[in-house]
Design an enzyme around this catalytic site. Structure first.
Site, PDB file in Angstrom:
ATOM      1  N   THR A  21       0.872  -1.106  -0.046  1.00 10.85           N
ATOM      2  CA  THR A  21      -0.073  -0.020   0.051  1.00 10.85           C
ATOM      3  C   THR A  21       0.847   1.174   0.113  1.00 10.85           C
ATOM      4  O   THR A  21       0.604   2.271  -0.629  1.00 10.85           O
ATOM      5  CB  THR A  21      -0.928   0.012   1.257  1.00 10.85           C
ATOM      6  OG1 THR A  21      -1.836  -1.212   1.099  1.00 10.85           O
ATOM      7  CG2 THR A  21      -1.787   1.328   1.480  1.00 10.85           C
ATOM      8  N   ASP A  69       1.515  -6.588  -4.840  1.00  9.09           N
ATOM      9  CA  ASP A  69       0.290  -6.488  -3.579  1.00  9.09           C
ATOM     10  C   ASP A  69       0.879  -7.840  -2.732  1.00  9.09           C
ATOM     11  O   ASP A  69       0.887  -8.835  -3.212  1.00  9.09           O
ATOM     12  CB  ASP A  69      -1.014  -6.617  -3.809  1.00  9.09           C
ATOM     13  CG  ASP A  69      -1.954  -6.351  -2.556  1.00  9.09           C
ATOM     14  OD1 ASP A  69      -1.643  -7.381  -1.792  1.00  9.09           O
ATOM     15  OD2 ASP A  69      -3.009  -5.740  -2.757  1.00  9.09           O
ATOM     16  N   SER A  71      -0.237  -9.662  -0.870  1.00  8.29           N
ATOM     17  CA  SER A  71      -1.112 -10.928  -0.532  1.00  8.29           C
ATOM     18  C   SER A  71      -0.581 -12.035  -1.592  1.00  8.29           C
ATOM     19  O   SER A  71      -0.891 -12.937  -1.692  1.00  8.29           O
ATOM     20  CB  SER A  71      -2.497 -10.450  -0.891  1.00  8.29           C
ATOM     21  OG  SER A  71      -2.793  -9.190  -1.025  1.00  8.29           O
ATOM     22  N   CYS A 291      -4.922 -19.177  20.679  1.00  9.54           N
ATOM     23  CA  CYS A 291      -4.886 -17.934  21.434  1.00  9.54           C
ATOM     24  C   CYS A 291      -3.664 -17.293  20.986  1.00  9.54           C
ATOM     25  O   CYS A 291      -2.469 -17.662  20.738  1.00  9.54           O
ATOM     26  CB  CYS A 291      -4.451 -18.275  22.955  1.00  9.54           C
ATOM     27  SG  CYS A 291      -5.958 -19.229  23.577  1.00  9.54           S
TER      28      CYS A 291
HETATM   29  N1  ASP Z   1      -2.710  -5.507   0.239  1.00  7.59           N
HETATM   30  C1  ASP Z   1      -1.705  -4.570   0.747  1.00  7.59           C
HETATM   31  C2  ASP Z   1      -0.430  -5.481   0.723  1.00  7.59           C
HETATM   32  O1  ASP Z   1       0.035  -6.278   1.791  1.00  7.59           O
HETATM   33  C3  ASP Z   1      -1.893  -4.068   2.138  1.00  7.59           C
HETATM   34  C4  ASP Z   1      -0.881  -3.268   2.724  1.00  7.59           C
HETATM   35  O2  ASP Z   1       0.077  -3.037   2.139  1.00  7.59           O
HETATM   36  O3  ASP Z   1      -1.311  -2.441   3.873  1.00  7.59           O
HETATM   37  O4  ASP Z   1       0.413  -5.117  -0.236  1.00  7.59           O
END
Ligand code: ASP
Length: 352
Positions: A21, A69, A71, A291
């Site tokens: 991001t 990204d 992810s 946990c």
């Molecule tokens: N989806 C973004 C990533 O992990 C989220 C972020 O950077 O805050 O690249």
């Protein structure tokens, strides 16, 4: 080298941009990783108050040509980044990695295992808001990361985020919106922003005798990235058949089991049989608690004893990120089963 040979001075810290991001820009389909990071970063840091700007170390920027990204990251990306750092770190006073927050803790954990014995700082950071967004946390986080990266007392992989510095292999993404997005549930902070200062707390970092000499381990993670690893979170009612569907996969080399409380599983002979069989085939199984705080103690309750008998290793108070990346790291190396198990139970980089 003779005693009089001159050592070339260190170059400024290197900022490696991998995506996330922090560097994203708007597109028709939402936020996407953007380019031109060096100039954009300079503009954002220049907008900080003069006194803080003056304390930001000079730095160099290396942008990956294909920022992502996070992810989309896999063990292949962890490996690529570690190799890049291994190749360059000796020339620089420290390294800052700009990374997406979603899988930042996984990458930081993996880097710690690959870059064992670091003699300088590798500080991973990112942001909840892009650099150009009004009120973004991006410049603050990069500023903090750079200041810690040049502190010679910090000699490990760390995460700088939301005013706090934590051990990389202890950190977790904890919030989806808050700028203090990361936490270190089972280990104290390594440092913090206090006023305009970046304070490193004494006695919390990996001490020299703990981290030893640089002994990077950079095995090939690619085979593990092809379904070699699984994460199984148990739930009330889980059946042996469901667990078997994961563990009997011939491509699987190891798995992390998220069990109950202090280390308990259902006393279901079928389920325990599946675990025993997988262990018997040389699959490396480790258990953590569901946990977030505290560790597990396999065998404290009768309901947990079956795990031990099935050969499941206790990950104690490790984070899920530190556990799974450690399994990947150990499985990628040509070790005996016994040595892998021994190393899993041994703290390698302060992860347990
Ligand atoms: N989806 C973004 C990533 O992990 C989220 C972020 O950077 O805050 O690249």
């Amino acid at each position: 080298m003779s005693a009089h040979a001159t050592v070339p001075p260190l170059r400024p810290p290197l900022v490696i941009y991998t995506g996330g991001t922090l560097g994203m820009v708007e597109s028709d389909s939402g936020l996407v990783p953007g380019g031109d990071i060096e100039a954009r970063l300079a503009r954002a840091l220049n907008a900080l108050p003069a006194q803080r700007r003056a304390a930001i170390p000079e730095h160099e920027v290396l942008a990956f040509a294909d920022p992502i990204d996070s992810s989309a990251a896999t063990p292949r990306e962890w490996q690529r980044l570690a190799r890049e750092i291994a190749k360059r770190h000796r020339e620089h006073a420290g390294i800052v990695v700009l990374h997406g927050t979603d899988t930042l803790a996984w990458t930081a954990s993996s880097l710690a295992y690959q870059l064992q014995g670091l003699d300088r700082a590798v500080v991973v950071t990112g942001a909840m808001q892009p650099l150009e967004t009004e009120g973004s946390d991006a410049a603050d986080n990069v500023e903090l990361a750079l200041r810690f990266a040049v502190n010679p007392a910090l000699q490990e992989v760390a995460i700088a985020f939301g005013g706090r510095l934590m051990r990389g292999v202890r950190g977790r993404k904890w919030q989806t919106r808050d700028a203090r997005a990361f936490a270190s549930p089972n280990y104290p902070l390594l440092g913090e922003r206090v006023g305009d200062d970046a304070i490193l707390y004494p006695g919390r970092g990996l001490a020299r005798q703990q981290h030893g000499a640089p002994r990077f381990e950079l095995p090939d993670y690619a085979p593990l990235a092809e379904g070699g690893m699984a994460r199984l979170v148990l739930w009330p009612g889980v059946t042996a058949r469901q667990v078997a569907a994961w563990l009997e996969d011939p491509a699987l080399r190891g798995a992390m089991l998220e069990v109950w409380g202090g280390g308990n599983v259902p006393e279901d002979p079928g389920l325990l049989g599946v675990l025993t069989e997988a262990s018997g085939e040389g699959k490396l199984l480790a258990a953590i608690s569901q946990c977030p705080h505290g560790g597990i103690d396999i065998g404290h309750y009768a309901a947990g004893l079956g795990l031990r008998a099935a050969g499941v290793l206790s990950a104690d108070d490790m984070t899920p990120e530190a556990t799974l990346t450690k399994l990947v790291h150990l499985l990628a190396q040509p070790l005996t089963d016994e040595e892998r198990r021994r190393r899993f139970l041994t703290p390698l980089v302060g992860e347990r």
